[in-house]
Motif scaffolding. Structure first.
Motif, PDB file in Angstrom:
ATOM      1  N   GLY A   1       5.822 -14.580  -6.380  1.00 28.23           N
ATOM      2  CA  GLY A   1       5.766 -14.823  -4.955  1.00 28.23           C
ATOM      3  C   GLY A   1       5.071 -13.719  -4.191  1.00 28.23           C
ATOM      4  N   GLU A   2       5.103 -12.486  -4.714  1.00 31.41           N
ATOM      5  CA  GLU A   2       4.455 -11.388  -3.992  1.00 31.41           C
ATOM      6  C   GLU A   2       2.950 -11.608  -3.885  1.00 31.41           C
ATOM      7  N   ASN A   3       2.364 -12.336  -4.835  1.00 28.14           N
ATOM      8  CA  ASN A   3       0.936 -12.635  -4.737  1.00 28.14           C
ATOM      9  C   ASN A   3       0.648 -13.542  -3.549  1.00 28.14           C
ATOM     10  N   TYR A   4       1.592 -14.455  -3.270  1.00 26.23           N
ATOM     11  CA  TYR A   4       1.459 -15.300  -2.087  1.00 26.23           C
ATOM     12  C   TYR A   4       1.493 -14.441  -0.821  1.00 26.23           C
ATOM     13  N   ILE A   5       2.371 -13.462  -0.793  1.00 25.30           N
ATOM     14  CA  ILE A   5       2.482 -12.580   0.371  1.00 25.30           C
ATOM     15  C   ILE A   5       1.181 -11.808   0.577  1.00 25.30           C
ATOM     16  N   TYR A   6       0.663 -11.206  -0.483  1.00 26.60           N
ATOM     17  CA  TYR A   6      -0.572 -10.437  -0.343  1.00 26.60           C
ATOM     18  C   TYR A   6      -1.751 -11.325   0.046  1.00 26.60           C
ATOM     19  N   GLU A   7      -1.697 -12.578  -0.359  1.00 23.78           N
ATOM     20  CA  GLU A   7      -2.786 -13.498  -0.039  1.00 23.78           C
ATOM     21  C   GLU A   7      -2.711 -13.990   1.409  1.00 23.78           C
ATOM     22  N   ASN A   8      -1.497 -14.022   1.974  1.00 27.32           N
ATOM     23  CA  ASN A   8      -1.319 -14.681   3.264  1.00 27.32           C
ATOM     24  C   ASN A   8      -0.814 -13.794   4.393  1.00 27.32           C
ATOM     25  N   GLU A   9      -0.410 -12.559   4.106  1.00 24.57           N
ATOM     26  CA  GLU A   9       0.121 -11.671   5.136  1.00 24.57           C
ATOM     27  C   GLU A   9      -0.771 -10.433   5.270  1.00 24.57           C
ATOM     28  N   ASP A  10      -0.716  -9.786   6.435  1.00 30.00           N
ATOM     29  CA  ASP A  10      -1.467  -8.549   6.638  1.00 30.00           C
ATOM     30  C   ASP A  10      -0.493  -7.399   6.914  1.00 30.00           C
ATOM     31  N   SER A  11       0.519  -7.287   6.068  1.00 29.52           N
ATOM     32  CA  SER A  11       1.585  -6.309   6.289  1.00 29.52           C
ATOM     33  C   SER A  11       1.063  -4.882   6.388  1.00 29.52           C
ATOM     34  N   TRP A  12      -0.060  -4.621   5.768  1.00 26.12           N
ATOM     35  CA  TRP A  12      -0.589  -3.252   5.761  1.00 26.12           C
ATOM     36  C   TRP A  12      -0.936  -2.760   7.161  1.00 26.12           C
ATOM     37  N   SER A  13      -1.092  -3.676   8.121  1.00 29.44           N
ATOM     38  CA  SER A  13      -1.497  -3.274   9.473  1.00 29.44           C
ATOM     39  C   SER A  13      -0.318  -2.905  10.371  1.00 29.44           C
ATOM     40  N   GLN A  14       0.917  -3.091   9.897  1.00 24.47           N
ATOM     41  CA  GLN A  14       2.085  -2.836  10.738  1.00 24.47           C
ATOM     42  C   GLN A  14       2.343  -1.335  10.884  1.00 24.47           C
ATOM     43  N   ASP A  15       2.737  -0.940  12.090  1.00 27.17           N
ATOM     44  CA  ASP A  15       2.946   0.482  12.377  1.00 27.17           C
ATOM     45  C   ASP A  15       4.007   1.112  11.475  1.00 27.17           C
ATOM     46  N   LYS A  16       5.109   0.404  11.257  1.00 27.65           N
ATOM     47  CA  LYS A  16       6.171   0.971  10.420  1.00 27.65           C
ATOM     48  C   LYS A  16       5.708   1.150   8.976  1.00 27.65           C
ATOM     49  N   VAL A  17       4.899   0.213   8.516  1.00 33.84           N
ATOM     50  CA  VAL A  17       4.367   0.323   7.157  1.00 33.84           C
ATOM     51  C   VAL A  17       3.488   1.566   7.034  1.00 33.84           C
ATOM     52  N   LYS A  18       2.630   1.788   8.019  1.00 33.99           N
ATOM     53  CA  LYS A  18       1.762   2.961   8.001  1.00 33.99           C
ATOM     54  C   LYS A  18       2.565   4.253   8.031  1.00 33.99           C
ATOM     55  N   ALA A  19       3.680   4.229   8.761  1.00 38.97           N
ATOM     56  CA  ALA A  19       4.460   5.448   8.939  1.00 38.97           C
ATOM     57  C   ALA A  19       5.406   5.740   7.786  1.00 38.97           C
ATOM     58  N   PHE A  20       5.957   4.690   7.162  1.00 36.16           N
ATOM     59  CA  PHE A  20       7.094   4.906   6.269  1.00 36.16           C
ATOM     60  C   PHE A  20       6.900   4.422   4.835  1.00 36.16           C
ATOM     61  N   ILE A  21       5.764   3.817   4.511  1.00 39.29           N
ATOM     62  CA  ILE A  21       5.579   3.293   3.147  1.00 39.29           C
ATOM     63  C   ILE A  21       4.323   3.912   2.541  1.00 39.29           C
ATOM     64  N   PRO A  22       4.465   4.999   1.798  1.00 36.30           N
ATOM     65  CA  PRO A  22       3.290   5.660   1.241  1.00 36.30           C
ATOM     66  C   PRO A  22       2.656   4.906   0.079  1.00 36.30           C
ATOM     67  N   ASP A  23       3.478   4.183  -0.683  1.00 39.82           N
ATOM     68  CA  ASP A  23       2.915   3.413  -1.792  1.00 39.82           C
ATOM     69  C   ASP A  23       3.861   2.269  -2.137  1.00 39.82           C
ATOM     70  N   VAL A  24       3.355   1.354  -2.949  1.00 43.65           N
ATOM     71  CA  VAL A  24       4.117   0.167  -3.341  1.00 43.65           C
ATOM     72  C   VAL A  24       4.062   0.040  -4.859  1.00 43.65           C
ATOM     73  N   ASN A  25       4.911  -0.849  -5.383  1.00 45.63           N
ATOM     74  CA  ASN A  25       4.952  -1.118  -6.819  1.00 45.63           C
ATOM     75  C   ASN A  25       3.768  -2.005  -7.190  1.00 45.63           C
ATOM     76  N   ASN A  26       2.799  -1.417  -7.880  1.00 44.40           N
ATOM     77  CA  ASN A  26       1.597  -2.143  -8.274  1.00 44.40           C
ATOM     78  C   ASN A  26       1.610  -2.519  -9.749  1.00 44.40           C
ATOM     79  N   ALA A  27       2.718  -2.221 -10.435  1.00 43.03           N
ATOM     80  CA  ALA A  27       2.771  -2.419 -11.885  1.00 43.03           C
ATOM     81  C   ALA A  27       2.723  -3.895 -12.275  1.00 43.03           C
ATOM     82  N   TYR A  28       3.061  -4.782 -11.345  1.00 42.62           N
ATOM     83  CA  TYR A  28       3.122  -6.211 -11.663  1.00 42.62           C
ATOM     84  C   TYR A  28       1.909  -6.974 -11.125  1.00 42.62           C
ATOM     85  N   ASN A  29       0.903  -6.241 -10.708  1.00 46.44           N
ATOM     86  CA  ASN A  29      -0.320  -6.860 -10.192  1.00 46.44           C
ATOM     87  C   ASN A  29      -1.082  -7.530 -11.339  1.00 46.44           C
TER      88      ASN A  29
END
Length: 352
Positions: free
Chosen positions: A155-183
């Protein structure tokens, strides 16, 4: 409250206790400690052959001394091993979470033998009536993690395909990296969220309909029948993936109020904490989330968090500063203390 079913023993207990004393800022931390793993080549001391009931009792004696009340059973190779662990757990008043690791019949055995909760979905798209009845009769809780769906595209692939979460202010401030091992696209195990977005795959919507949505529809039917279904994030993006999982349930047809129950009181019930957590009730612990918008109208409004209270301590979610009874600006996060040689990467990729 954050439940971590795969953590280091001493580090997680120490961090959880320091958070409760206010020395660290973070969610209430419920943890299983190290998993009880059945693969011999697994490192970090998690392998336990469980050749006898006494072997299982020795595992429980150590865990009891450390203080948790939950174990995670992971890839134990035989049903006999799992039954030994469950018997020892009953003797020591422990719950046992089970991960079937994508094996359908392992999951069925876990349900029959009395595991407390199943992590991940069973690796089939549709739960037919016989399976629905078995799950309902067993009283096992289900944490399907649609974001990491066994048997189909995550389901996370659906999110990356359809959402622009990277543009959110809180994401920029508080999320330095994500789990990319399942890409599906090979890369580093951890990357910034905007990099993971750029390295996503795009597929037709029908693929998701027979994948995570189909699993979600089965879980929605189970929830309506009275089974305990939980929202779980698999740790894909700390602080954001729980919201993503709620969106995936909504995509599967679950109503907002049912999703909110799955994200709050159901998890508390699963781990025997519903007398203390999971709902706003006099006498329960002072853990609250304050939203600007109504999530019962649209589950996307769950992402409008203004304040978070943990154990009576109130935080501004936009700054992470403690407010209310105290005025305590937060200290720097670990990634903010690393040398950057004068380069502000955040402003570079965000266009600021």
């Amino acid at each position: 409250t954050n439940f971590d079913p795969y953590s280091e023993d001493l580090t997680s207990y120490e961090s959880g206790e320091m958070t409760m004393t206010g020395e660290l800022v973070g969610p209430r931390w419920l943890k299983s400690g190290q998993v009880v793993h059945g693969v011999k080549g697994r490192t970090a001391g998690v392998y336990h052959p469980l050749a006898s009931l006494d072997d299982a009792r020795n595992v429980l004696k150590r865990r009891k001394a450390l203080g948790p009340s939950i174990l995670k059973s992971y890839k134990l190779s035989t049903r006999a091993q799992r039954q030994r662990l469950l018997q020892a757990a009953r003797e020591y008043d422990f719950m046992v979470d089970g991960e079937g690791a994508g094996q359908f019949y392992t999951n069925i055995g876990m349900i029959l033998d009395g595991h407390t909760n199943l992590e991940h979905n069973l690796p089939v798209a549709t739960y037919y009536d016989d399976l629905q009845q078995l799950i309902a009769a067993s009283d096992v809780s289900m944490t399907p993690t649609l974001i990491v769906t066994f048997g189909e595209l995550f389901g996370e692939n659906y999110i990356y395909e359809n959402e622009d979460s990277w543009s959110q202010d809180k994401v920029k401030a508080f999320i330095p990296d994500v789990n990319n091992a399942y890409n599906p696209i090979t890369g580093d195990s951890g990357t910034p969220l905007h990099v993971r977005c750029m390295h996503s795959i795009h597929v037709s919507d029908e693929i998701y309909d027979i994948g995570f949505r189909s699993v979600g529809r089965s879980l929605t039917k189970l929830a309506k029948a009275g089974a305990t279904v939980n929202v779980g994030s698999h740790g894909q993006v700390s602080g954001l993936a729980m919201y993503w999982e709620m969106l995936l349930f909504a995509e599967s047809g679950m109503e907002p109020m049912e999703i909110l129950r799955a994200a709050t009181i159901n998890g508390a019930k699963t781990y025997g904490l519903d007398h203390q957590l999971g709902s706003i009730t006099p006498g329960k612990l002072a853990d609250l989330i304050v939203l600007d918008e109504d999530p019962t109208e649209d589950i996307r409004n769950a992402n409008s968090v203004r304040y978070t209270m943990v154990n009576g301590r109130l935080y501004d979610s936009h700054t992470m500063n403690e407010i209310g009874n105290y005025d305590r600006p937060r200290s720097k996060f670990y990634w903010e203390m690393k040398p950057t040689n004068g380069i502000d990467w955040k402003s570079t990729w965000s266009g600021e």
